[in-house]
Design an enzyme around this catalytic site. Structure first.
Site, mmCIF file in Angstrom:
data_model
loop_
_atom_site.group_PDB
_atom_site.id
_atom_site.type_symbol
_atom_site.label_atom_id
_atom_site.label_comp_id
_atom_site.label_asym_id
_atom_site.label_seq_id
_atom_site.Cartn_x
_atom_site.Cartn_y
_atom_site.Cartn_z
ATOM 1 N N GLU A 104 0.830 -1.199 0.000
ATOM 2 C CA GLU A 104 0.000 0.000 0.000
ATOM 3 C C GLU A 104 0.866 1.251 0.000
ATOM 4 O O GLU A 104 1.918 1.310 0.637
ATOM 5 C CB GLU A 104 -0.925 0.007 1.217
ATOM 6 C CG GLU A 104 -1.946 -1.108 1.189
ATOM 7 C CD GLU A 104 -3.201 -0.780 1.988
ATOM 8 O OE1 GLU A 104 -3.415 0.405 2.301
ATOM 9 O OE2 GLU A 104 -3.959 -1.713 2.293
ATOM 10 N N CYS A 117 3.074 8.678 1.388
ATOM 11 C CA CYS A 117 3.375 7.765 2.499
ATOM 12 C C CYS A 117 3.779 6.435 1.881
ATOM 13 O O CYS A 117 2.964 5.751 1.253
ATOM 14 C CB CYS A 117 2.145 7.602 3.395
ATOM 15 S SG CYS A 117 2.383 6.466 4.778
ATOM 16 N N CYS A 124 4.648 -6.332 8.059
ATOM 17 C CA CYS A 124 5.529 -5.804 9.099
ATOM 18 C C CYS A 124 5.683 -6.830 10.217
ATOM 19 O O CYS A 124 4.689 -7.411 10.667
ATOM 20 C CB CYS A 124 4.955 -4.502 9.668
ATOM 21 S SG CYS A 124 6.008 -3.730 10.929
ATOM 22 N N CYS A 128 2.837 -4.371 16.359
ATOM 23 C CA CYS A 128 2.280 -3.387 17.300
ATOM 24 C C CYS A 128 0.783 -3.627 17.436
ATOM 25 O O CYS A 128 0.073 -3.824 16.443
ATOM 26 C CB CYS A 128 2.559 -1.972 16.809
ATOM 27 S SG CYS A 128 4.328 -1.580 16.734
ATOM 28 N N CYS A 131 -1.921 -1.591 15.328
ATOM 29 C CA CYS A 131 -1.625 -1.326 13.918
ATOM 30 C C CYS A 131 -2.115 -2.463 13.024
ATOM 31 O O CYS A 131 -1.802 -3.633 13.257
ATOM 32 C CB CYS A 131 -0.125 -1.130 13.733
ATOM 33 S SG CYS A 131 0.371 -0.812 12.025
ATOM 34 N N GLU A 172 8.765 -1.739 8.952
ATOM 35 C CA GLU A 172 9.710 -1.049 9.838
ATOM 36 C C GLU A 172 10.950 -0.692 9.003
ATOM 37 O O GLU A 172 11.741 -1.578 8.650
ATOM 38 C CB GLU A 172 10.080 -1.952 11.011
ATOM 39 C CG GLU A 172 11.298 -1.539 11.812
ATOM 40 C CD GLU A 172 11.279 -0.092 12.260
ATOM 41 O OE1 GLU A 172 12.182 0.667 11.862
ATOM 42 O OE2 GLU A 172 10.345 0.290 12.991
ATOM 43 N N SER A 224 8.573 6.261 17.085
ATOM 44 C CA SER A 224 7.247 5.951 17.618
ATOM 45 C C SER A 224 7.364 5.474 19.064
ATOM 46 O O SER A 224 7.761 4.336 19.332
ATOM 47 C CB SER A 224 6.583 4.862 16.761
ATOM 48 O OG SER A 224 6.382 5.320 15.445
ATOM 49 N N LEU A 225 7.015 6.359 20.011
ATOM 50 C CA LEU A 225 7.035 5.988 21.428
ATOM 51 C C LEU A 225 5.708 5.362 21.840
ATOM 52 O O LEU A 225 5.647 4.250 22.349
ATOM 53 C CB LEU A 225 7.316 7.219 22.286
ATOM 54 C CG LEU A 225 8.735 7.786 22.242
ATOM 55 C CD1 LEU A 225 8.867 8.939 23.238
ATOM 56 C CD2 LEU A 225 9.773 6.722 22.560
ATOM 57 N N HIS A 226 4.626 6.110 21.697
ATOM 58 C CA HIS A 226 3.265 5.655 21.955
ATOM 59 C C HIS A 226 2.982 5.303 23.409
ATOM 60 O O HIS A 226 1.885 4.822 23.736
ATOM 61 C CB HIS A 226 2.900 4.458 21.074
ATOM 62 C CG HIS A 226 3.093 4.707 19.613
ATOM 63 N ND1 HIS A 226 2.786 5.907 19.016
ATOM 64 C CD2 HIS A 226 3.577 3.909 18.617
ATOM 65 C CE1 HIS A 226 3.059 5.848 17.727
ATOM 66 N NE2 HIS A 226 3.550 4.656 17.458
ATOM 67 N N CYS A 343 -2.877 6.643 9.247
ATOM 68 C CA CYS A 343 -1.791 6.061 10.017
ATOM 69 C C CYS A 343 -2.281 4.865 10.829
ATOM 70 O O CYS A 343 -3.257 4.958 11.565
ATOM 71 C CB CYS A 343 -1.209 7.132 10.942
ATOM 72 S SG CYS A 343 0.188 6.576 11.916
#
Length: 364
Positions: A104, A117, A124, A128, A131, A172, A224-226, A343
């Site tokens: 994508e 993007c 991946c 996560c 996601c 990633e 990316s901390l999140h 996202c």
């Protein structure tokens, strides 16, 4: 975790050579090796990166007999499998690669820019919890030409020059550093996009941010901390088990010292989980004295997870708590939500095609 793809240098996949991803110098050497004068290299470079040629047959300045003799040469362009347009003008593309895999890519237009993007992997491996891409598993790394192709595809479809690129699609990027760095250099030197207009997003992997710093790129690093603490990060990002939050932040500080570039920290706000003022205060403590910026992303829902999007009041309170502690912060409201192009929503699946709305075009 998978290592960087073998043979992932620009223009090369296994034993087969692809023209896309090669520099002017390399293309000049290639045409000379195949019996053409050196000036044909500049023509080939122009047709690949400026005119978007998809095969040597498209390049009409080349002798017809030579084009026919070289008909088996593959430039390395994808084919458009599916295209969906959101009401805000965002366009999601499903692109079929040479081996049949689908990725994508998203084109995001605004008043004065066109952002792409891009994906760096098919699927991946990071898994996560919030996601969609990670829910579908991992198949392989992308090669340089497959990354560059995404940008050229969007540019041609919009009929507008791409101004910005974000490595925030499937995958990633730092698990595919060689191909990603090669693509960044190609997009900069051959397509003509400033490195400062390119953002690379990562959840962080031990040693990989320092490796990226050694490349001395001028891109923006987005980490990316999140989560505001290690326990909560473990809940959301399985790979955090091997990479404690403090160690990740230390490596980010080294990146700032080595490159002179600030780090952007991405933080997805999940209602009732990590969106309270106390979480903001904890995050600010970690980032005190850091040359950084916090990019808050209200959660974009996916079918496979039960997280909720926070209220506007919660978002405002979180922003205020960071600003009161002198932390630079902004809120990114994702585009393309209704077409699953925002996202955290990207996934290449048959279900994605079935879920596409009426404002779609399907080719091939």
């Amino acid at each position: 975790m998978p290592a960087d793809a073998p043979g992932a240098e620009a223009g090369e996949v296994a034993s087969e050579t692809y023209l896309l991803g090669l520099s002017l110098e390399a293309l000049t050497e290639w045409v000379q090796a195949h019996g053409q004068p050196a000036y044909r290299g500049k023509q080939l470079h122009n047709w690949l990166y400026k005119k978007g040629a998809r095969s040597l047959q498209d390049i009409t300045v080349f002798p017809k007999a030579w084009r026919q003799a070289m008909s088996q040469v593959v430039i390395g362009r994808s084919t458009l499998h599916h295209r969906a347009v959101a009401r805000d003008g965002t366009v999601k593309y499903l692109l079929r690669l040479g081996d049949g895999q689908i990725i994508e890519t998203v084109g995001i237009p605004s008043a004065n820019r066109l952002t792409v993007c891009v994906s760096s992997q098919v699927g991946c491996p990071m898994a996560c919890d919030f996601c969609a891409t990670g829910k579908g598993g991992f198949l392989r790394n992308l090669y340089c030409h497959e990354i560059v192709d995404q940008v050229l595809t969007v540019q041609a479809d919009f009929g507008q020059r791409v101004s910005h690129i974000v490595f925030m699609g499937m995958g990633e990027p730092l698990l595919n550093t060689d191909s990603v760095v090669a693509a960044i250099r190609c997009l900069n030197q051959d397509v003509g996009i400033s490195q400062r207009a390119i953002t690379l997003s990562t959840v962080g992997l031990p040693g990989r941010i320092r490796k990226l710093a050694d490349e001395q790129l001028q891109v923006t690093l987005a980490v990316s901390l999140h989560a505001s603490n290690q326990a909560q990060r473990l809940q959301l990002i399985p790979s955090a088990k091997a990479y404690p939050l403090e160690t990740l932040l230390d490596e980010c500080r080294d990146y700032v010292k080595l490159t002179g570039r600030r780090v952007s920290f991405e933080y997805i706000l999940l209602a009732g989980l990590n969106d309270q003022p106390r979480h903001a205060a904890e995050l600010a403590q970690h980032l005190r004295g850091f040359q950084s910026h916090v990019n808050l992303i209200p959660y974009n829902p996916i079918d496979e997870a039960d997280y909720q999007r926070p209220s506007e009041a919660s978002i405002s309170s979180f922003v205020a708590a960071l600003e009161s502690r002198h932390i630079a912060v902004s809120v990114r409201y994702s585009r393309g939500l209704e077409e699953n192009a925002a996202c955290g929503q990207l996934r290449a699946s048959k279900g994605n095609l079935a879920a596409a709305g009426s404002d779609t075009t399907t080719l091939g």
